[in-house]
Design a protein around this motif. Structure first.
Motif, PDB file in Angstrom:
ATOM      1  N   ASN A 335       0.835  -1.203   0.000  1.00 13.03           N
ATOM      2  CA  ASN A 335       0.000   0.000   0.000  1.00 13.03           C
ATOM      3  C   ASN A 335       0.870   1.253   0.000  1.00 13.03           C
ATOM      4  O   ASN A 335       0.596   2.219  -0.725  1.00 13.03           O
ATOM      5  CB  ASN A 335      -0.916  -0.002   1.224  1.00 13.03           C
ATOM      6  N   HIS A 336       1.925   1.250   0.807  1.00  9.25           N
ATOM      7  CA  HIS A 336       2.833   2.401   0.837  1.00  9.25           C
ATOM      8  C   HIS A 336       3.525   2.566  -0.517  1.00  9.25           C
ATOM      9  O   HIS A 336       3.715   3.691  -0.998  1.00  9.25           O
ATOM     10  CB  HIS A 336       3.876   2.210   1.943  1.00  9.25           C
ATOM     11  N   LEU A 337       3.886   1.444  -1.157  1.00  7.15           N
ATOM     12  CA  LEU A 337       4.541   1.503  -2.465  1.00  7.15           C
ATOM     13  C   LEU A 337       3.632   2.132  -3.508  1.00  7.15           C
ATOM     14  O   LEU A 337       4.066   3.001  -4.285  1.00  7.15           O
ATOM     15  CB  LEU A 337       4.942   0.089  -2.888  1.00  7.15           C
ATOM     16  N   LEU A 338       2.354   1.742  -3.542  1.00  7.59           N
ATOM     17  CA  LEU A 338       1.420   2.326  -4.505  1.00  7.59           C
ATOM     18  C   LEU A 338       1.111   3.775  -4.171  1.00  7.59           C
ATOM     19  O   LEU A 338       1.005   4.630  -5.051  1.00  7.59           O
ATOM     20  CB  LEU A 338       0.135   1.519  -4.540  1.00  7.59           C
ATOM     21  N   ASP A 339       0.950   4.070  -2.885  1.00  6.61           N
ATOM     22  CA  ASP A 339       0.573   5.422  -2.472  1.00  6.61           C
ATOM     23  C   ASP A 339       1.670   6.433  -2.788  1.00  6.61           C
ATOM     24  O   ASP A 339       1.381   7.591  -3.089  1.00  6.61           O
ATOM     25  CB  ASP A 339       0.254   5.416  -0.975  1.00  6.61           C
ATOM     26  N   SER A 340       2.925   6.003  -2.734  1.00  7.09           N
ATOM     27  CA  SER A 340       4.036   6.924  -2.977  1.00  7.09           C
ATOM     28  C   SER A 340       4.543   6.866  -4.406  1.00  7.09           C
ATOM     29  O   SER A 340       5.531   7.520  -4.746  1.00  7.09           O
ATOM     30  CB  SER A 340       5.193   6.585  -2.021  1.00  7.09           C
ATOM     31  N   SER A 341       3.880   6.090  -5.264  1.00  8.00           N
ATOM     32  CA  SER A 341       4.323   5.957  -6.645  1.00  8.00           C
ATOM     33  C   SER A 341       4.082   7.257  -7.412  1.00  8.00           C
ATOM     34  O   SER A 341       3.180   8.033  -7.090  1.00  8.00           O
ATOM     35  CB  SER A 341       3.577   4.804  -7.325  1.00  8.00           C
ATOM     36  N   ALA A 342       4.915   7.484  -8.427  1.00  7.84           N
ATOM     37  CA  ALA A 342       4.748   8.684  -9.266  1.00  7.84           C
ATOM     38  C   ALA A 342       3.438   8.649 -10.026  1.00  7.84           C
ATOM     39  O   ALA A 342       2.894   9.690 -10.389  1.00  7.84           O
ATOM     40  CB  ALA A 342       5.915   8.802 -10.237  1.00  7.84           C
ATOM     41  N   GLN A 343       2.924   7.465 -10.287  1.00 10.68           N
ATOM     42  CA  GLN A 343       1.632   7.301 -10.957  1.00 10.68           C
ATOM     43  C   GLN A 343       0.720   6.497 -10.035  1.00 10.68           C
ATOM     44  O   GLN A 343       0.658   5.264 -10.136  1.00 10.68           O
ATOM     45  CB  GLN A 343       1.805   6.600 -12.308  1.00 10.68           C
ATOM     46  N   PRO A 344       0.035   7.169  -9.117  1.00 12.90           N
ATOM     47  CA  PRO A 344      -0.804   6.456  -8.143  1.00 12.90           C
ATOM     48  C   PRO A 344      -1.851   5.593  -8.835  1.00 12.90           C
ATOM     49  O   PRO A 344      -2.366   5.929  -9.899  1.00 12.90           O
ATOM     50  CB  PRO A 344      -1.465   7.594  -7.350  1.00 12.90           C
ATOM     51  N   ALA A 345      -2.135   4.458  -8.231  1.00 12.22           N
ATOM     52  CA  ALA A 345      -3.122   3.537  -8.776  1.00 12.22           C
ATOM     53  C   ALA A 345      -3.794   2.809  -7.626  1.00 12.22           C
ATOM     54  O   ALA A 345      -3.364   2.906  -6.471  1.00 12.22           O
ATOM     55  CB  ALA A 345      -2.459   2.539  -9.733  1.00 12.22           C
ATOM     56  N   LEU A 346      -4.853   2.107  -7.939  1.00  8.96           N
ATOM     57  CA  LEU A 346      -5.557   1.282  -6.960  1.00  8.96           C
ATOM     58  C   LEU A 346      -5.376  -0.180  -7.343  1.00  8.96           C
ATOM     59  O   LEU A 346      -5.259  -0.524  -8.515  1.00  8.96           O
ATOM     60  CB  LEU A 346      -7.046   1.624  -6.924  1.00  8.96           C
ATOM     61  N   GLY A 347      -5.378  -1.017  -6.332  1.00  9.67           N
ATOM     62  CA  GLY A 347      -5.255  -2.447  -6.596  1.00  9.67           C
ATOM     63  C   GLY A 347      -5.837  -3.246  -5.449  1.00  9.67           C
ATOM     64  O   GLY A 347      -5.993  -2.750  -4.334  1.00  9.67           O
ATOM     65  N   SER A 348      -6.178  -4.480  -5.747  1.00 10.96           N
ATOM     66  CA  SER A 348      -6.614  -5.402  -4.703  1.00 10.96           C
ATOM     67  C   SER A 348      -5.631  -6.559  -4.670  1.00 10.96           C
ATOM     68  O   SER A 348      -4.997  -6.870  -5.688  1.00 10.96           O
ATOM     69  CB  SER A 348      -8.034  -5.905  -4.970  1.00 10.96           C
ATOM     70  N   ALA A 349      -5.505  -7.200  -3.522  1.00  8.87           N
ATOM     71  CA  ALA A 349      -4.541  -8.290  -3.411  1.00  8.87           C
ATOM     72  C   ALA A 349      -4.961  -9.222  -2.279  1.00  8.87           C
ATOM     73  O   ALA A 349      -5.652  -8.823  -1.335  1.00  8.87           O
ATOM     74  CB  ALA A 349      -3.133  -7.758  -3.158  1.00  8.87           C
ATOM     75  N   LEU A 350      -4.509 -10.440  -2.416  1.00  6.85           N
ATOM     76  CA  LEU A 350      -4.746 -11.483  -1.417  1.00  6.85           C
ATOM     77  C   LEU A 350      -3.417 -12.196  -1.212  1.00  6.85           C
ATOM     78  O   LEU A 350      -2.829 -12.711  -2.170  1.00  6.85           O
ATOM     79  CB  LEU A 350      -5.810 -12.457  -1.907  1.00  6.85           C
ATOM     80  N   CYS A 351      -2.910 -12.191   0.026  1.00  9.13           N
ATOM     81  CA  CYS A 351      -1.637 -12.837   0.331  1.00  9.13           C
ATOM     82  C   CYS A 351      -1.863 -13.910   1.392  1.00  9.13           C
ATOM     83  O   CYS A 351      -2.434 -13.627   2.460  1.00  9.13           O
ATOM     84  CB  CYS A 351      -0.615 -11.820   0.835  1.00  9.13           C
ATOM     85  N   CYS A 352      -1.420 -15.116   1.099  1.00  9.14           N
ATOM     86  CA  CYS A 352      -1.575 -16.247   2.010  1.00  9.14           C
ATOM     87  C   CYS A 352      -0.214 -16.908   2.224  1.00  9.14           C
ATOM     88  O   CYS A 352       0.559 -17.063   1.270  1.00  9.14           O
ATOM     89  CB  CYS A 352      -2.547 -17.282   1.444  1.00  9.14           C
ATOM     90  N   ARG A 353       0.040 -17.299   3.478  1.00 11.89           N
ATOM     91  CA  ARG A 353       1.270 -18.035   3.785  1.00 11.89           C
ATOM     92  C   ARG A 353       0.873 -19.352   4.448  1.00 11.89           C
ATOM     93  O   ARG A 353       0.298 -19.360   5.549  1.00 11.89           O
ATOM     94  CB  ARG A 353       2.175 -17.215   4.693  1.00 11.89           C
ATOM     95  N   TYR A 354       1.198 -20.434   3.783  1.00 15.14           N
ATOM     96  CA  TYR A 354       0.812 -21.765   4.271  1.00 15.14           C
ATOM     97  C   TYR A 354       2.001 -22.428   4.958  1.00 15.14           C
ATOM     98  O   TYR A 354       3.108 -22.484   4.410  1.00 15.14           O
ATOM     99  CB  TYR A 354       0.336 -22.634   3.106  1.00 15.14           C
ATOM    100  N   ASP A 355       1.728 -22.939   6.168  1.00 10.45           N
ATOM    101  CA  ASP A 355       2.735 -23.654   6.951  1.00 10.45           C
ATOM    102  C   ASP A 355       2.365 -25.131   6.936  1.00 10.45           C
ATOM    103  O   ASP A 355       1.396 -25.546   7.573  1.00 10.45           O
ATOM    104  CB  ASP A 355       2.761 -23.120   8.380  1.00 10.45           C
TER     105      ASP A 355
END
Length: 473
Positions: A335-355
Motif C-alpha cells: 500500500n505504501h509503495l502504490l501510495d508513494s508511486s509517481a503514478q498512483p493507482a488502486l489495486g486489490s490483493a490477497l496474500c496467504c502463507r501456508y505452513d
C-alpha cells in the motif's frame, strides 16, 4: 474491485443500416434519371449558351450524385482497416455558405472579339465586384494561386488548340486573401469551319467538399495510427505479463519435499479479443523453512503501464515474502509503495502463507475476494480480516487471519471477473456451487479444468485468474 467509471450518457448511435440502404437506393435511382436527361440533352444540336449551361449543370449533378453514392457506400461498410476501434468524436462540420447555385457559376470567352461573359454566381465565387469587367483568358491566371497557374494554363491550351474538354481543379485567391478551391468543366465552341471560336466553362466552388474530404482522410489516418499504437501496446502488455507470471504449467508441488505440501495449479483467463490487458496476477513461491506463499491480485487499469505496475508489485511481494514478512505486513508495504508511486493507482490483493508443519493458512486481503475453502463436498468463503484497497489511503493497516486446514482441503484464490457478468455475491455463489465436482477432482490441475469448463466460455468483461491449492497428506 471498484467498477470502472462510465460516461453519464450513452454515445450517439450511427444510423441504422436499413436507413443508409434506403438512401443509397434513392440516390442511385435519381442518378439514373439525371444521367438519362443528361444524355438526351447531349444529343441535341442546340449550341446556345443556355443549352451549354444546362448540360454543364447536368454533368455536375451526375458528378455530385456519384460522389454521394460512393460516400453513402462508405458509410454503410465503414473503412475496413478501422472496424472495431473505439468511437471517436467527429469534428464539427464546416459551415456552408450559400446554396448550391451560389457555388456554381458559368463563363464564356469569345476568342474572336476577346470578350468575356461571366454569370453573377461566378463573380461571387471569385470574390469579384459584380460591376467589374469579366477577366479575359489572359487575365484569368492572375486570380489563380501561383502553384496552380501552370495547371490552368495547360488546361486552357489543350482546350483551345487540341479541342480537349476542360475538367480539373485549381485554387483561386480572392481579393480578401481567402483561398478557394474550384472545379472547372468546359468545352471549346467551334465555328462553321471547325475552328475554335470561343470557350465556355462551368466553375464550381468545391472548397467545403475538399475540406471535408481532407478531414475524413486525416481522421482515418489518425485512427490508423491509434490502432497501430494500441496493437503495439497490447503486444507489449501481453509479453510483459507472460514474462512476469509464473512459467509453470500443469500441477506444481510446494514445498518440493516433506509432508503436508500443496498441489498447485493456476489459469489466466484473458479478456475478450481486442480488449486491453489488465493487471491481474497470481503467484506461488516456496519460502525459507518449507512454507509457501500464495498470492493473487489485480491492479486497476489496462495496458502497458498497468502491466509494468503489476510486475513491480509482484516483484515487491516476492522480495518481502522471502524476507519473512507476514501477509498483513506485506500488504501494508505494498500500500505504501502504490501510495508513494509517481503514478498512483488502486489495486486489490490477497496474500496467504501456508505452513505445512502446522497445516495453517495465515492470510490478509486488500479489498479482494476471500479465499474459498472446499471440504467434504461443500464450500465456504473464509471470513476476511480488515483491509482496504491498495493505494486507497496512506498508512492503512491490514488485519491478518489464520485458518486451520486438513489433508484433502481445497483452496481457490481468484480475482474479480472470474465469473462472467456476475456481481461479487453471485460470483461467489456460483463458485461454491461447484463444490461437488471440485472436491471430486483428482488433483489441482483437474480442478482448474472444471473451472475452465464451467466459466471459460462466458462473455467475460475483463481478464481474471485463479489459483487452486490442494492440501496434501
Amino acid at each position: 474491485m471498484p467498477p470502472h467509471a462510465f460516461a453519464d450518457r450513452p454515445a450517439g448511435q450511427p444510423p441504422e443500416r436499413g436507413t443508409v440502404e434506403a438512401l443509397i437506393t434513392q440516390t442511385r435511382r435519381l442518378l439514373g434519371e439525371v444521367d438519362a436527361v443528361r444524355r438526351e440533352s447531349a444529343m441535341t444540336d442546340e449550341a446556345d449558351a443556355e443549352s451549354r449551361w444546362q448540360r454543364a449543370l447536368y454533368e455536375l449533378a451526375v458528378h455530385q450524385l456519384s460522389d454521394l453514392d460512393r460516400h453513402l457506400a462508405q458509410l454503410r461498410e465503414g473503412p475496413a482497416p478501422l472496424r472495431g476501434l473505439p468511437p471517436q468524436r467527429p469534428n464539427p462540420a464546416p459551415q456552408r455558405s450559400g446554396s448550391l447555385l451560389s457555388r456554381v457559376g458559368s463563363a464564356e470567352w469569345n476568342l474572336l472579339t476577346d470578350e468575356a461573359t461571366w454569370s453573377s454566381e461566378l463573380y461571387q465565387i471569385l470574390g469579384r465586384e459584380p460591376g467589374a469587367p469579366a477577366l479575359t483568358l489572359d487575365e484569368l491566371p492572375a486570380l489563380v494561386h501561383p502553384d496552380d497557374q501552370p495547371k490552368l494554363t495547360a488546361m486552357v491550351t489543350d482546350c483551345l488548340i487540341d479541342g480537349k474538354p476542360i475538367d480539373g481543379e485549381f485554387r483561386v485567391v480572392r481579393p480578401d486573401g481567402s483561398v478557394r478551391t474550384v472545379h472547372m468543366m468546359g468545352e471549346p465552341v467551334l465555328d462553321t469551319d471547325g475552328a475554335t471560336a470561343s470557350m465556355w466553362a462551368v466553375v464550381r466552388d468545391v472548397s467545403e467538399l475538399r475540406r471535408s474530404q481532407r478531414t475524413v482522410s486525416e481522421t482515418r489516418d489518425s485512427l490508423q495510427r491509434q490502432r497501430h499504437v494500441a496493437q503495439t501496446e497490447h503486444r507489449l502488455a501481453v509479453e510483459l505479463q507472460e514474462a512476469v507470471l509464473p512459467p509453470w504449467r500443469g500441477s506444481l508441488r510446494l514445498p518440493h519435499s516433506g509432508p503436508g505440501g500443496l498441489d498447485l495449479a493456476a489459469q489466466y483467463f484473458p479478456s475478450p479479443a481486442g480488449n486491453p490487458i489488465g493487471g491481474d496476477w497470481y503467484d506461488a513461491l516456496e519460502l525459507p523453512g518449507g512454507r509457501t506463499l500464495l498470492t493473487v491480485g489485480d491492479l486497476t487499469g489496462h495496458g502497458v503501464a498497468v502491466s509494468s505496475g503489476m510486475a513491480m508489485l509482484l516483484g515487491a511481494v516476492r522480495g518481502m515474502a522471502m524476507c519473512d514478512a507476514a501477509p498483513g505486513e506485506l500488504l501494508g508495504s505494498l500500500n505504501h509503495l502504490l501510495d508513494s508511486s509517481a503514478q498512483p493507482a488502486l489495486g486489490s490483493a490477497l496474500c496467504c502463507r501456508y505452513d505445512p508443519a502446522a497445516r495453517t493458512l495465515a492470510w490478509a486481503q486488500a479489498g479482494h475476494p476471500a479465499p474459498l475453502l472446499f471440504r467434504d463436498g461443500t464450500g465456504r468463503a473464509l471470513t476476511p480480516p480488515e483491509g482496504v484497497l491498495l493505494g486507497a489511503t496512506s498508512g492503512a493497516v491490514y488485519g491478518q487471519a489464520e485458518e486451520p486446514l486438513r489433508a484433502g482441503d481445497l483452496l481457490v484464490l481468484h480475482t474479480d471477473g472470474l465469473v462472467p457478468r456476475r456481481g461479487s455475491t453471485a460470483s461467489v455463489g456460483r463458485l461454491l456451487a461447484l463444490a461437488e465436482p471440485l472436491t471430486a477432482a483428482r488433483d489441482a490441475q483437474d480442478c482448474v479444468r472444471v473451472l475452465r469448463d464451467e466459466l471459460g466460455q462466458g462473455e467475460r468483461e475483463d481478464g481474471a485468474c485463479v489459483l487452486v491449492a490442494r492440501i496434501g497428506s
